[in-house]
Design a protein around this motif. Structure first.
Motif, short mmCIF file in Angstrom:
data_model
loop_
_atom_site.label_atom_id
_atom_site.label_comp_id
_atom_site.label_asym_id
_atom_site.label_seq_id
_atom_site.Cartn_x
_atom_site.Cartn_y
_atom_site.Cartn_z
N PHE A 63 26.86 -19.80 12.22
CA PHE A 63 26.53 -18.95 13.36
C PHE A 63 26.15 -19.86 14.55
CE2 PHE A 63 24.74 -15.29 10.47
CZ PHE A 63 26.02 -15.05 9.99
N ALA B 162 14.40 -15.61 -0.68
CA ALA B 162 15.01 -14.51 -1.44
C ALA B 162 15.60 -13.46 -0.50
CB ALA B 162 13.95 -13.87 -2.33
N ASP C 141 19.74 -15.99 11.44
CA ASP C 141 19.58 -15.72 12.88
C ASP C 141 20.72 -14.87 13.46
OD1 ASP C 141 17.36 -17.44 12.75
OD2 ASP C 141 18.56 -19.17 13.33
N ASP D 186 5.28 -6.70 5.16
CA ASP D 186 4.88 -8.06 4.81
C ASP D 186 5.96 -8.82 4.05
OD1 ASP D 186 4.37 -6.23 2.78
OD2 ASP D 186 2.57 -7.24 2.04
#
Ligand SMILES: Cc1cc2nc3c(=O)[nH]c(=O)nc-3n(C[C@H](O)[C@H](O)[C@H](O)COP(=O)(O)OP(=O)(O)OC[C@H]3O[C@@H](n4cnc5c(N)ncnc54)[C@H](O)[C@@H]3O)c2cc1C
Length: 393
Positions: A205, A256, A43, A152
């Motif tokens: 974060f 991944a 994020d 995608d």
């Protein structure tokens, strides 16, 4: 028939759709999930990503966005706070959950005029007799358009169906994250711990909403026990962060990191690859959102030029410029990043680099600018020259 079909409405797909719709083109986005939905991510948005969000006209002053000033690096007993470099990018980064960010970007694309079909999974490409991609198949039927954009994500079934498998000579990393309630959720620095593992780091974060996104990234391997790594690390973080099991508000989830152009070419007749589908994560940092947004902008510019071309031949020539435009944008820094990540796979190099680096703030500031790909060629001559020395492969 729309002018363009976009497969996937993550940051790459929604940004591409938004840019295209704004220039008056008919765009149809097909997304297998429904917003808002969770997406495994750190994020964290660097100034590079902020620049793209501003370019898209996203209202980052609205409630829910949390600004950060830079990066705090930690290794052993050394720590160093590095404000984001002053190199022409916005002087701050942001955090926002992907639950929110992807929803905001998808709505933004729709507001610009794109048509979004959610719960619509693309199952296969459609091709003509020459092999050119002419659309896609979904469970509900066929959709045709002169140009298809693959957005995608890392597994990109669309690319795989066309024979574009991840390159074996490019590492695929892995990362995993978990949310914790924390009294320091509004810490103004993104924090990175560099002494966990060679070619990897831990991050904290602050989300500014009562929680922190905490995770580990391994830049050179997709096979690792991220839970053990995270638990071992969090056990030695200062108690004021509050990273205890009681404060965990989500399970640990990983995915991944396709880095440094793991999948190429980025253009096949009729199909452009953007974001993770084209392996566009920075190999030295694991950052992918800014690059996905940037590739989406470049793809949209390319498609706009192609659709305005007077003949089919000129259109195709315009589309074929896309891979070189992508390489031009980030090929050199990605080559540098791959070299760096390979070097720090050696534990001795990793230790020497982090210890020596943290003792030398100007050097670390330079490394952040260079490896974080935040150089300003007009002002930062050494960084720009070093970047230019690397081949754009
Ligand atoms: C644990 C972790 C932490 C990370 N942290 C950061 C970070 O802090 N900062 C950063 O910049 N990057 C980070 N990244 C990288 C970042 O998440 C990706 O680079 C980014 O999501 C790429 O965006 P994208 O739009 O290309 O792909 P995605 O975000 O993966 O979006 C792909 C979209 O396509 C849809 N889709 C997939 N298949 C189909 C189909 N067949 N039909 C229709 N729709 C489909 C998916 O549902 C999804 O909505 C992290 C990655 C991981 C795994």
């Amino acid at each position: 028939m729309p002018d363009v079909i976009v497969v996937g409405a993550g940051p790459a797909g929604s940004a591409a759709a938004c840019h295209l719709a704004r220039s008056g083109l008919d765009v149809h986005v097909l997304e297998k999930s429904a917003f808002p939905r969770e997406k495994v991510c750190g994020d964290g948005l660097t100034p590079r990503a902020v620049r793209e969000l501003l370019d898209l006209g996203v209202d980052i002053d609205a409630p829910g966005w949390f600004r950060n000033r830079g990066l705090r690096l930690i290794a052993g007993d050394r720590r160093l706070e590095l404000p984001w470099p002053d190199t022409g990018y916005p002087p701050f980064g942001l955090t926002r959950t992907r639950h929110d960010l992807d929803d905001i970007l998808a709505r933004h694309a729709v507001a610009a005029g794109a048509v979004l079909s959610q719960n619509t999974k693309v199952t296969a490409p459609l091709r003509d007799r020459t092999g050119r991609v002419t659309g896609v198949r979904t469970d509900a039927g066929e959709h045709r358009a002169p140009i298809v954009i693959a957005a995608d994500g890392a597994s990109s079934r669309l690319s795989v169906a066309l024979g574009l498998h991840p390159r074996r000579d490019r590492p695929i990393g892995t990362a995993a994250r978990r949310y914790y309630r924390s009294p320091r959720h509004d810490d103004p620095y993104l924090e990175a711990w560099l002494d966990l593992v060679p070619a990897g780091y831990g991050w904290v974060f602050g989300m500014g909403d009562g929680t922190c996104n905490v995770g580990v990234a391994l830049l050179r391997t997709a096979h690792a026990d991220t839970r053990r790594l995270l638990d071992g690390w969090l056990a030695r973080t200062p108690p004021d962060w509050g990273f205890t099991e009681d404060n965990a508000v989500s399970p640990l989830r990983g995915a991944a990191l396709p880095m440094g152009y793991t999948r190429r070419p980025h253009y096949l007749p009729g199909l452009l690859l953007t974001g993770d589908s084209g392996g566009m994560i920075n190999p030295s940092t694991g950052e992918g959102i800014g690059y996905a947004l940037e590739a989406a902008r470049i793809a949209a510019e390319t498609v706009r030029a192609a659709l305005a071309a007077p003949t089919p031949g000129a259109r195709e020539r315009a589309l074929y410029t896309y891979p070189s435009a992508i390489r031009q944008a980030n090929g050199r820094p990605f080559t540098l990043g791959r070299t760096f990540a390979r070097a720090i796979e050696n534990p001795l190099v990793m230790r020497a680099a982090t210890r020596a680096g943290l003792a030398n703030p100007p050097l670390m500031r330079f490394a952040l600018t260079l490896l974080g790909n935040l150089t300003d060629p007009s002002a930062d001559h050494l960084a720009a020259a070093l970047t230019r020395l690397a081949p754009a492969s």
